[in-house]
Design a protein around this motif. Structure first.
Motif, PDB file in Angstrom:
ATOM      1  N   THR A 231      31.674  51.037  88.792  1.00 25.73           N
ATOM      2  CA  THR A 231      30.531  50.956  89.705  1.00 25.73           C
ATOM      3  C   THR A 231      29.231  50.823  88.944  1.00 25.73           C
ATOM      4  N   ILE A 232      29.120  51.572  87.851  1.00 27.22           N
ATOM      5  CA  ILE A 232      27.903  51.493  87.040  1.00 27.22           C
ATOM      6  C   ILE A 232      27.751  50.108  86.421  1.00 27.22           C
ATOM      7  N   ILE A 233      28.853  49.578  85.882  1.00 24.86           N
ATOM      8  CA  ILE A 233      28.785  48.293  85.179  1.00 24.86           C
ATOM      9  C   ILE A 233      28.559  47.129  86.138  1.00 24.86           C
ATOM     10  N   PHE A 234      29.299  47.125  87.239  1.00 28.61           N
ATOM     11  CA  PHE A 234      29.283  45.961  88.124  1.00 28.61           C
ATOM     12  C   PHE A 234      28.295  46.061  89.281  1.00 28.61           C
ATOM     13  N   LEU A 235      27.750  47.249  89.534  1.00 32.50           N
ATOM     14  CA  LEU A 235      26.835  47.388  90.673  1.00 32.50           C
ATOM     15  C   LEU A 235      25.499  48.001  90.289  1.00 32.50           C
ATOM     16  N   VAL A 236      25.537  49.212  89.725  1.00 30.23           N
ATOM     17  CA  VAL A 236      24.294  49.922  89.435  1.00 30.23           C
ATOM     18  C   VAL A 236      23.450  49.193  88.394  1.00 30.23           C
ATOM     19  N   ALA A 237      24.079  48.784  87.287  1.00 28.81           N
ATOM     20  CA  ALA A 237      23.333  48.115  86.214  1.00 28.81           C
ATOM     21  C   ALA A 237      22.729  46.785  86.663  1.00 28.81           C
ATOM     22  N   PRO A 238      23.511  45.860  87.281  1.00 24.99           N
ATOM     23  CA  PRO A 238      22.907  44.595  87.723  1.00 24.99           C
ATOM     24  C   PRO A 238      21.772  44.789  88.727  1.00 24.99           C
ATOM     25  N   VAL A 239      22.008  45.644  89.728  1.00 34.21           N
ATOM     26  CA  VAL A 239      20.968  45.885  90.727  1.00 34.21           C
ATOM     27  C   VAL A 239      19.730  46.493  90.073  1.00 34.21           C
ATOM     28  N   GLY A 240      19.944  47.408  89.140  1.00 33.07           N
ATOM     29  CA  GLY A 240      18.824  48.010  88.439  1.00 33.07           C
ATOM     30  C   GLY A 240      18.015  46.988  87.653  1.00 33.07           C
ATOM     31  N   LEU A 241      18.701  46.072  86.975  1.00 36.93           N
ATOM     32  CA  LEU A 241      18.005  45.036  86.207  1.00 36.93           C
ATOM     33  C   LEU A 241      17.260  44.071  87.117  1.00 36.93           C
ATOM     34  N   TRP A 242      17.850  43.752  88.260  1.00 31.92           N
ATOM     35  CA  TRP A 242      17.152  42.888  89.228  1.00 31.92           C
ATOM     36  C   TRP A 242      15.903  43.579  89.771  1.00 31.92           C
ATOM     37  N   ILE A 243      15.996  44.881  90.008  1.00 32.36           N
ATOM     38  CA  ILE A 243      14.829  45.627  90.483  1.00 32.36           C
ATOM     39  C   ILE A 243      13.736  45.644  89.427  1.00 32.36           C
ATOM     40  N   VAL A 244      14.125  45.837  88.156  1.00 29.59           N
ATOM     41  CA  VAL A 244      13.149  45.828  87.062  1.00 29.59           C
ATOM     42  C   VAL A 244      12.475  44.458  86.966  1.00 29.59           C
ATOM     43  N   SER A 245      13.246  43.387  87.097  1.00 28.66           N
ATOM     44  CA  SER A 245      12.665  42.039  87.041  1.00 28.66           C
ATOM     45  C   SER A 245      11.707  41.816  88.212  1.00 28.66           C
ATOM     46  N   PHE A 246      12.056  42.350  89.375  1.00 28.45           N
ATOM     47  CA  PHE A 246      11.183  42.240  90.546  1.00 28.45           C
ATOM     48  C   PHE A 246       9.865  42.971  90.308  1.00 28.45           C
ATOM     49  N   ILE A 247       9.946  44.193  89.775  1.00 29.56           N
ATOM     50  CA  ILE A 247       8.737  44.972  89.482  1.00 29.56           C
ATOM     51  C   ILE A 247       7.882  44.278  88.430  1.00 29.56           C
ATOM     52  N   LYS A 248       8.546  43.688  87.437  1.00 26.43           N
ATOM     53  CA  LYS A 248       7.810  42.974  86.383  1.00 26.43           C
ATOM     54  C   LYS A 248       7.025  41.809  86.958  1.00 26.43           C
ATOM     55  N   MET A 249       7.624  41.075  87.871  1.00 26.04           N
ATOM     56  CA  MET A 249       6.916  39.952  88.499  1.00 26.04           C
ATOM     57  C   MET A 249       5.771  40.446  89.361  1.00 26.04           C
ATOM     58  N   GLN A 250       5.957  41.572  90.037  1.00 21.80           N
ATOM     59  CA  GLN A 250       4.905  42.126  90.877  1.00 21.80           C
ATOM     60  C   GLN A 250       3.703  42.527  90.033  1.00 21.80           C
ATOM     61  N   LYS A 251       3.937  43.109  88.859  1.00 17.27           N
ATOM     62  CA  LYS A 251       2.845  43.520  87.987  1.00 17.27           C
ATOM     63  C   LYS A 251       2.066  42.328  87.467  1.00 17.27           C
TER      64      LYS A 251
END
Length: 254
Positions: A231-251
């Motif tokens: 779950t961490i590898i296939f769900l939590v990590a990808p979603v977390g990285l997508w959220i970080v990329s989203f926040i980076k674009m917002q900044k």
């Protein structure tokens, strides 16, 4: 642009980017088609009628084609992002950063794998009359690309997705370096856990499927922990990285 999301504006952005990215999609498909066509014709010309060998060959080619096109999609389709000149033009598009991120996610994470799979199936369809056997399954690609493979590719692609947004120069090289560091750290961690658990072979590499498994480690831990790790590898990590990329674009909009 202060308005976070507007449906009409977002649809206009999708349409404009569809036209702009069409040539990039065609380039990726053309490269994959040429490589697959060349290898297939060489195999057929050799007179080898071993069905299993060609099945395995198709597996490698299809996996590499889909895997490679998805990983390189952020850099190939949105290489202008953070660029000195073209990046300014992209930043000035009449769309919010949220809409730009959603469009980038749509074309890289959703459209690219669909295009790659359909392209490979179409290439396979065109080559079918030239196969030296008639019992060849035309749609074995669906057996080739399993759901676990897609999840693995998406997990790794999320790193490339963030790297394209985070880095301004030498994006691909820096992202690959990050992945190498993560792989080394992961291998070291698995080795330590394997020794503690008394497991022998930790990582198993298959030269045909190009897949990375936990080997005996997942076999000796409880099913609950196995589910947690996956779950961490296939769900939590990808979603977390997508959220970080989203926040980076917002900044970057501020």
């Amino acid at each position: 642009m202060k308005n976070i999301f507007n449906g009409k504006r977002f649809m206009a952005l999708l349409q404009n980017e569809a036209l702009d990215l069409c040539s990039q999609y065609l380039k990726i498909i053309l490269i994959g088609a040429c490589v697959f066509l060349a290898i297939s014709l060489l195999f057929i010309a050799s007179g080898n009628d071993n069905h299993m060998i060609y099945e395995r060959l198709r597996y490698v080619i299809s996996y590499m084609f889909i895997f490679g096109s998805m990983l390189l999609a952020p850099f190939q389709l949105y290489k202008r992002y953070n660029h000195k000149t073209h990046g300014v033009n992209y930043f000035m598009l009449p769309a919010s950063q949220t809409e730009k991120w959603l469009s980038m996610f749509f074309y890289c994470v959703i459209v690219m794998p669909v295009v790659a799979i359909l392209a490979f199936a179409l290439i396979d369809l065109c080559l079918y009359p030239f196969y030296p056997w008639t019992e060849k399954s035309l749609w074995s690609l669906y057996d080739t690309v399993a759901s676990s493979d897609i999840l693995t590719i998406l997990a790794i692609q999320s790193i490339f997705f963030l790297g394209n947004i985070w880095f301004k120069r030498s994006k691909l090289q820096k992202t690959i370096m990050v992945i190498i560091i993560l792989m080394v750290a992961y291998t070291a961690l698995m080795s330590v856990l394997g020794k503690v658990a008394g497991s022998g072979e930790i990582i198993e590499m298959n030269q045909f499927s190009l897949s990375l498994s936990f080997g005996n480690l997942l076999d000796i831990i409880p099913q609950t922990w196995r589910i947690v790790i996956q779950t961490i590898i296939f769900l939590v990590a990808p979603v977390g990285l997508w959220i970080v990329s989203f926040i980076k674009m917002q900044k970057q909009e501020l």
